[in-house]
Design an enzyme around this catalytic site. Structure first.
Site, mmCIF file in Angstrom:
data_model
loop_
_atom_site.group_PDB
_atom_site.id
_atom_site.type_symbol
_atom_site.label_atom_id
_atom_site.label_comp_id
_atom_site.label_asym_id
_atom_site.label_seq_id
_atom_site.Cartn_x
_atom_site.Cartn_y
_atom_site.Cartn_z
ATOM 1 N N ASP A 222 -0.577 0.484 -2.322
ATOM 2 C CA ASP A 222 -1.352 1.853 -2.083
ATOM 3 C C ASP A 222 -0.079 2.979 -1.891
ATOM 4 O O ASP A 222 1.135 2.355 -2.032
ATOM 5 C CB ASP A 222 -1.860 1.702 -0.588
ATOM 6 C CG ASP A 222 -0.857 1.189 0.533
ATOM 7 O OD1 ASP A 222 -0.196 2.158 1.078
ATOM 8 O OD2 ASP A 222 -0.774 0.086 0.631
ATOM 9 N N ASP A 224 0.456 4.715 0.823
ATOM 10 C CA ASP A 224 0.501 5.198 2.063
ATOM 11 C C ASP A 224 -0.324 6.704 2.457
ATOM 12 O O ASP A 224 -1.519 6.404 1.724
ATOM 13 C CB ASP A 224 2.097 5.419 2.458
ATOM 14 C CG ASP A 224 1.979 5.288 3.951
ATOM 15 O OD1 ASP A 224 1.419 4.347 4.557
ATOM 16 O OD2 ASP A 224 2.849 5.869 4.755
#
Ligand code: ADE
Length: 284
Positions: A222, A224
Site C-alpha cells: 500500500d 500508507d
C-alpha cells in the site's frame, strides 16, 4: 553461547510475515515444538528441505495469525532458529510504501531501518543481565544492519528469475498495531524512509546479535496515507496485495535458499562473530 557458531552446514530460517508462512514450500517437513530461555517462539518450528538445503520455517504472527507485531516474542523466535542450527535468516515483511516509485506489489530488499518503537515494549538484546542469558553488556553496531552478502545473493537470484526488485530501502518500524497519521507519514518521508512496517525491529537486531546472516524481503502492499489521491492503507488492501504477490515472493525466497548454500560463508560468519565478541563488555 550466543556467539559460538560452528559452521557444520548452511541452514536457513525463513520467517514468514502476514500471508507468507506456507509450510508446503518444504520437503520432508516435520513440526517441532521448542522453547527457549526467553520464552516460547510464535509457533512450532517447521523443519524440512528446499532443494536439499535444510530449512526452518517460522510464522512470525503464529500460524493462526493471532499475535500482533508488538506481542511477537522476537528473542524467542531468533533464539529458537539459532538453536535449531540456522546460519541464515530470510524474513518477509508486508510494508507500506513511502515513495511514489515503490508501487504496491513491488519487492524491496530492505537495507536500513529507523526505529520508531516504544522501547519499553520490545526487548532488543539477549544480553539483559538476567540469569541463564548471555553474560555481558552488548553494544551492537548496526552498520550494516542487514547482511550485505545475503542481500547480494537475493539480487543475483532476482536478476536470474527476472523478478523486479528495489535493491535498497530504509524501513521505518513503528510500534503499531495502528497505522500512521498523515502527519507522521509525511514526517517519515522527510526522514528518508522508503517503506514502513511493524516487524523489522528488533528482529534484524537480534539476528545480528546472534551472529546470523539476516536479510529481509519487503513486499509493498500500500501507499500508507501520505498521498493526496488514492486509498489510504487498510487491512483488506494489505492482505489482498500480499495474496496477489505471494507466488512471486515465494518463488524468489525458495530460489535464494540453494543460492545461499552455493556460496562460501566461513569468512563472513567469522567476521560477524568476532565483531560481536569485540562489542560485548564482560564483567571484570
Ligand atoms: N504493513 C503494511 N502496510 C503498512 C503500513 N502502511 N504501515 C505499517 N505497517 C504496514
Amino acid at each position: 553461547d550466543v556467539i559460538k557458531l560452528i559452521l557444520k552446514q548452511i541452514q536457513v530460517g525463513i520467517i514468514g510475515g502476514s500471508g507468507l508462512d506456507d509450510p508446503d514450500i518444504l520437503k520432508n517437513k516435520k513440526e517441532k515444538k521448542v522453547t527457549t530461555p526467553f520464552g516460547d517462539p510464535s509457533d512450532a518450528l517447521i523443519t524440512g528441505e528446499i532443494d536439499n538445503v535444510q530449512c526452518v520455517l517460522l510464522a512470525r504472527h503464529g500460524r493462526l495469525h493471532n499475535i500482533m507485531p508488538g506481542n511477537v516474542n522476537y528473542r524467542a523466535n531468533i533464539w529458537a532458529l539459532k538453536e535449531e542450527g540456522c546460519t541464515h535468516i530470510i524474513a518477509s515483511n508486508a510494508v507500506g510504501s513511502l515513495q511514489e516509485h515503490i508501487k504496491p506489489g513491488d519487492v524491496v530488499i530492505i537495507d536500513n531501518f529507523i526505529d520508531r518503537l516504544s522501547s519499553l515494549c520490545r526487548k532488543q538484546t539477549f544480553y539483559d543481565g538476567e540469569s541463564g542469558h548471555p553474560v555481558g553488556v552488548c553494544h551492537l553496531p548496526l552498520e550494516p544492519a542487514f547482511c550485505e552478502l545475503t542481500r547480494q545473493v537475493i539480487f543475483e537470484v532476482a536478476e536470474k528469475l527476472q523478478i523486479f526488485i528495489h535493491r535498497r530501502g530504509t524501513v521505518i518500524c513503528i510500534e503499531g498495531p495502528r497505522y500512521s497519521t498523515k502527519a507522521e507519514s509525511n514526517m517519515y518521508r522527510q526522514w528518508g524512509g522508503d517503506v514502513i512496517g511493524m516487524t523489522s525491529v528488533p528482529e534484524v537486531v537480534l539476528a545480528k546479535e546472534a551472529g546470523l546472516c539476516y536479510a529481509a524481503v519487503g513486499l509493498a502492499t500500500d501507499y500508507d496515507c501520505w498521498r493526496e489521491t488514492g486509498d489510504h492503507v487498510n487491512v483488506a488492501d494489505v492482505m489482498r496485495t500480499f495474496k496477489e504477490n505471494v507466488i512471486k515472493v515465494t518463488k524468489l525466497i525458495t530460489a535464494v535458499i540453494p543460492a545461499i548454500a552455493n556460496k562460501k560463508w566461513e569468512q563472513p560468519v567469522k567476521e560477524l562473530k568476532d565483531m560481536i565478541q569485540a562489542n560485548v563488555m564482560l564483567p571484570h
